[in-house]
Design a protein around this motif. Structure first.
Motif, PDB file in Angstrom:
ATOM      1  N   THR A 199      73.413  -7.519   6.131  1.00 46.96           N
ATOM      2  CA  THR A 199      71.995  -7.171   6.247  1.00 46.96           C
ATOM      3  C   THR A 199      71.458  -6.679   4.913  1.00 46.96           C
ATOM      4  O   THR A 199      70.347  -7.041   4.499  1.00 46.96           O
ATOM      5  N   THR A 200      72.250  -5.864   4.223  1.00 40.13           N
ATOM      6  CA  THR A 200      71.860  -5.394   2.891  1.00 40.13           C
ATOM      7  C   THR A 200      71.745  -6.559   1.924  1.00 40.13           C
ATOM      8  O   THR A 200      70.762  -6.658   1.162  1.00 40.13           O
ATOM      9  N   ASP A 201      72.723  -7.452   1.940  1.00 39.52           N
ATOM     10  CA  ASP A 201      72.691  -8.622   1.057  1.00 39.52           C
ATOM     11  C   ASP A 201      71.449  -9.464   1.310  1.00 39.52           C
ATOM     12  O   ASP A 201      70.799  -9.944   0.372  1.00 39.52           O
ATOM     13  N   ARG A 202      71.122  -9.651   2.580  1.00 34.32           N
ATOM     14  CA  ARG A 202      69.971 -10.476   2.943  1.00 34.32           C
ATOM     15  C   ARG A 202      68.673  -9.854   2.432  1.00 34.32           C
ATOM     16  O   ARG A 202      67.792 -10.553   1.935  1.00 34.32           O
ATOM     17  N   LEU A 203      68.553  -8.535   2.535  1.00 33.73           N
ATOM     18  CA  LEU A 203      67.353  -7.866   2.031  1.00 33.73           C
ATOM     19  C   LEU A 203      67.248  -7.996   0.519  1.00 33.73           C
ATOM     20  O   LEU A 203      66.155  -8.244  -0.021  1.00 33.73           O
ATOM     21  N   VAL A 204      68.373  -7.850  -0.179  1.00 33.79           N
ATOM     22  CA  VAL A 204      68.368  -7.993  -1.636  1.00 33.79           C
ATOM     23  C   VAL A 204      67.881  -9.380  -2.032  1.00 33.79           C
ATOM     24  O   VAL A 204      67.037  -9.535  -2.927  1.00 33.79           O
ATOM     25  N   GLU A 205      68.399 -10.402  -1.374  1.00 35.16           N
ATOM     26  CA  GLU A 205      68.002 -11.772  -1.703  1.00 35.16           C
ATOM     27  C   GLU A 205      66.522 -11.996  -1.398  1.00 35.16           C
ATOM     28  O   GLU A 205      65.829 -12.718  -2.134  1.00 35.16           O
ATOM     29  N   GLU A 206      66.021 -11.397  -0.344  1.00 34.83           N
ATOM     30  CA  GLU A 206      64.597 -11.519  -0.031  1.00 34.83           C
ATOM     31  C   GLU A 206      63.747 -10.867  -1.112  1.00 34.83           C
ATOM     32  O   GLU A 206      62.748 -11.443  -1.580  1.00 34.83           O
ATOM     33  N   LEU A 207      64.129  -9.660  -1.540  1.00 32.01           N
ATOM     34  CA  LEU A 207      63.357  -8.946  -2.551  1.00 32.01           C
ATOM     35  C   LEU A 207      63.324  -9.704  -3.871  1.00 32.01           C
ATOM     36  O   LEU A 207      62.326  -9.627  -4.617  1.00 32.01           O
ATOM     37  N   ARG A 208      64.377 -10.436  -4.166  1.00 35.75           N
ATOM     38  CA  ARG A 208      64.439 -11.202  -5.416  1.00 35.75           C
ATOM     39  C   ARG A 208      63.443 -12.359  -5.449  1.00 35.75           C
ATOM     40  O   ARG A 208      63.142 -12.882  -6.524  1.00 35.75           O
ATOM     41  N   THR A 209      62.929 -12.761  -4.298  1.00 40.94           N
ATOM     42  CA  THR A 209      62.014 -13.905  -4.273  1.00 40.94           C
ATOM     43  C   THR A 209      60.597 -13.531  -4.680  1.00 40.94           C
ATOM     44  O   THR A 209      59.777 -14.410  -4.942  1.00 40.94           O
ATOM     45  N   PHE A 210      60.297 -12.228  -4.754  1.00 40.06           N
ATOM     46  CA  PHE A 210      58.941 -11.802  -5.064  1.00 40.06           C
ATOM     47  C   PHE A 210      58.763 -11.555  -6.558  1.00 40.06           C
ATOM     48  O   PHE A 210      59.730 -11.465  -7.314  1.00 40.06           O
ATOM     49  N   SER A 211      57.528 -11.416  -6.965  1.00 40.58           N
ATOM     50  CA  SER A 211      57.221 -11.136  -8.364  1.00 40.58           C
ATOM     51  C   SER A 211      57.695  -9.740  -8.744  1.00 40.58           C
ATOM     52  O   SER A 211      57.315  -8.758  -8.097  1.00 40.58           O
ATOM     53  N   PRO A 212      58.498  -9.618  -9.796  1.00 40.97           N
ATOM     54  CA  PRO A 212      58.923  -8.280 -10.242  1.00 40.97           C
ATOM     55  C   PRO A 212      57.740  -7.397 -10.613  1.00 40.97           C
ATOM     56  O   PRO A 212      57.741  -6.199 -10.336  1.00 40.97           O
ATOM     57  N   LEU A 213      56.723  -7.985 -11.202  1.00 45.08           N
ATOM     58  CA  LEU A 213      55.545  -7.217 -11.604  1.00 45.08           C
ATOM     59  C   LEU A 213      54.796  -6.699 -10.376  1.00 45.08           C
ATOM     60  O   LEU A 213      54.389  -5.538 -10.328  1.00 45.08           O
ATOM     61  N   ALA A 214      54.630  -7.560  -9.373  1.00 42.06           N
ATOM     62  CA  ALA A 214      53.937  -7.137  -8.159  1.00 42.06           C
ATOM     63  C   ALA A 214      54.739  -6.070  -7.410  1.00 42.06           C
ATOM     64  O   ALA A 214      54.172  -5.132  -6.839  1.00 42.06           O
ATOM     65  N   GLN A 215      56.067  -6.197  -7.425  1.00 44.30           N
ATOM     66  CA  GLN A 215      56.898  -5.191  -6.758  1.00 44.30           C
ATOM     67  C   GLN A 215      56.803  -3.848  -7.454  1.00 44.30           C
ATOM     68  O   GLN A 215      56.672  -2.801  -6.802  1.00 44.30           O
ATOM     69  N   ARG A 216      56.886  -3.847  -8.790  1.00 42.04           N
ATOM     70  CA  ARG A 216      56.766  -2.591  -9.536  1.00 42.04           C
ATOM     71  C   ARG A 216      55.414  -1.938  -9.276  1.00 42.04           C
ATOM     72  O   ARG A 216      55.315  -0.720  -9.094  1.00 42.04           O
ATOM     73  N   THR A 217      54.376  -2.773  -9.258  1.00 43.79           N
ATOM     74  CA  THR A 217      53.029  -2.259  -9.032  1.00 43.79           C
ATOM     75  C   THR A 217      52.895  -1.670  -7.641  1.00 43.79           C
ATOM     76  O   THR A 217      52.331  -0.578  -7.456  1.00 43.79           O
ATOM     77  N   ALA A 218      53.405  -2.370  -6.634  1.00 38.25           N
ATOM     78  CA  ALA A 218      53.312  -1.892  -5.251  1.00 38.25           C
ATOM     79  C   ALA A 218      54.056  -0.577  -5.064  1.00 38.25           C
ATOM     80  O   ALA A 218      53.551   0.360  -4.429  1.00 38.25           O
ATOM     81  N   LYS A 219      55.266  -0.485  -5.625  1.00 34.50           N
ATOM     82  CA  LYS A 219      56.061   0.734  -5.467  1.00 34.50           C
ATOM     83  C   LYS A 219      55.357   1.918  -6.110  1.00 34.50           C
ATOM     84  O   LYS A 219      55.250   3.003  -5.492  1.00 34.50           O
ATOM     85  N   LYS A 220      54.864   1.745  -7.320  1.00 37.08           N
ATOM     86  CA  LYS A 220      54.196   2.858  -8.005  1.00 37.08           C
ATOM     87  C   LYS A 220      52.913   3.236  -7.284  1.00 37.08           C
ATOM     88  O   LYS A 220      52.607   4.434  -7.118  1.00 37.08           O
ATOM     89  N   LEU A 221      52.157   2.256  -6.840  1.00 38.18           N
ATOM     90  CA  LEU A 221      50.914   2.550  -6.138  1.00 38.18           C
ATOM     91  C   LEU A 221      51.177   3.343  -4.863  1.00 38.18           C
ATOM     92  O   LEU A 221      50.516   4.356  -4.601  1.00 38.18           O
ATOM     93  N   LEU A 222      52.144   2.907  -4.077  1.00 35.69           N
ATOM     94  CA  LEU A 222      52.438   3.596  -2.822  1.00 35.69           C
ATOM     95  C   LEU A 222      52.959   5.008  -3.066  1.00 35.69           C
ATOM     96  O   LEU A 222      52.589   5.953  -2.355  1.00 35.69           O
ATOM     97  N   ASN A 223      53.812   5.169  -4.077  1.00 37.39           N
ATOM     98  CA  ASN A 223      54.310   6.507  -4.408  1.00 37.39           C
ATOM     99  C   ASN A 223      53.185   7.419  -4.895  1.00 37.39           C
ATOM    100  O   ASN A 223      53.094   8.586  -4.503  1.00 37.39           O
ATOM    101  N   ASP A 224      52.327   6.878  -5.748  1.00 34.68           N
ATOM    102  CA  ASP A 224      51.276   7.689  -6.359  1.00 34.68           C
ATOM    103  C   ASP A 224      50.181   8.080  -5.372  1.00 34.68           C
ATOM    104  O   ASP A 224      49.518   9.112  -5.552  1.00 34.68           O
ATOM    105  N   THR A 225      49.961   7.263  -4.352  1.00 31.47           N
ATOM    106  CA  THR A 225      48.857   7.529  -3.422  1.00 31.47           C
ATOM    107  C   THR A 225      49.324   8.182  -2.123  1.00 31.47           C
ATOM    108  O   THR A 225      48.517   8.385  -1.218  1.00 31.47           O
TER     109      THR A 225
END
Length: 268
Positions: A199-225
């Motif tokens: 299950t962990t492996d599957r989540l990692v592979e899913e996360l790799r399919t997205f834009s690294p820039l969009a992921q960094r932006t989403a994480k920081k935005l959610l943490n900051d707000t």
């Protein structure tokens, strides 16, 4: 195949109670707690955990970080004797060190099984995704020592589940199962113990399919707000959205969608 991560920082030449592996083909780093049988976290280990997350955050070969353990327990908590020996200055840094997964710009996934107590729970709460085995027991048992959680546990938990449930867990040193943690919104998923790794492996592979820039932006935005008003959160979200519209990854995403092909994101 995973390999032992080579750190240039001399402070990480000998890791205390854990090891780090890198799988360059899968753009993944694993931070593995390894102090059997309960993976007790020492005071020096907390400093090293922070340094490791800061190093992995800067490593362009890595897209996703996984925190896991060897053995039947994730961690029964910290080294109790170490608290009596540590200086007040060192103790004051505990929460900052354990918060390092949250500060890391990359997605951090933690795989929990068995005991996940004290600082083990607090470290997990600082990660982005918590995958719990059905064997998992979460707890903040500091009340039994005449103390309170000192590395962000009660504060993060209250944000997730509210004051009533947090008081029930903290003030009674109550243990909750992985299943209950998922129902309360603490664990992202709760799976049979035999399925934890895949299950962990599957989540990692899913996360790799997205834009690294969009992921960094989403994480920081959610943490900051997290503590902001709705109006401010919406305003910041709009600014982030606008910036991403100028990115190469967004252009690639739109072109791939129109061409009905998988996108090839570069993080730019």
């Amino acid at each position: 195949m995973p390999a032992i991560y080579q750190f240039a920082d001399p402070r990480l030449s000998k890791l205390d109670g854990f090891q780090v592996e890198i799988d360059k083909a899968r753009e993944r780093a694993d931070l593995i707690l390894h102090r059997p049988p309960y993976n007790i976290v020492s005071m020096p280990q907390r400093d090293q955990l922070r340094l490791v997350f800061e190093t992995l955050d800067e490593d362009e070969r890595i897209r996703v970080i996984v925190v896991r353990s060897i053995g039947e327990h994730f961690s029964s908590g910290g080294n109790i004797g170490g608290f009596m020996e540590a200086t007040p200055e060192h103790v004051s840094k505990l929460a900052w060190n354990i918060a390092s997964p949250a500060r890391c710009s990359k997605p951090v996934v933690v795989a929990n099984r068995g005991y996940c107590f004290g600082v083990g729970f607090e470290l997990s709460l600082a990660c982005d995704f918590r995958i719990a085995s059905e064997t998992t027991l979460y707890a903040l048992p500091e009340q039994k020592l005449g103390q309170i959680p000192g590395s962000g546990g009660s504060a993060r938990l209250q944000k997730m589940v509210g004051i009533t449930r947090t008081k029930d867990i903290v003030m009674r040193s109550k243990r909750i199962s992985g299943k209950q943690a998922q129902e309360w919104g603490i664990a992202t998923e709760c799976v049979p113990d035999a399925d934890l790794e895949k299950t962990t492996d599957r989540l990692v592979e899913e996360l790799r399919t997205f834009s690294p820039l969009a992921q960094r932006t989403a994480k920081k935005l959610l943490n900051d707000t997290e503590d902001s008003t709705l109006a401010i959160a919406i305003e910041l979200e709009g600014h982030c959205y606008s910036r991403l519209r100028q990115s190469a990854d967004f252009k690639e995403g739109v072109e791939a969608f129109n061409a009905k092909r998988p996108p090839r994101f570069t993080g730019l």
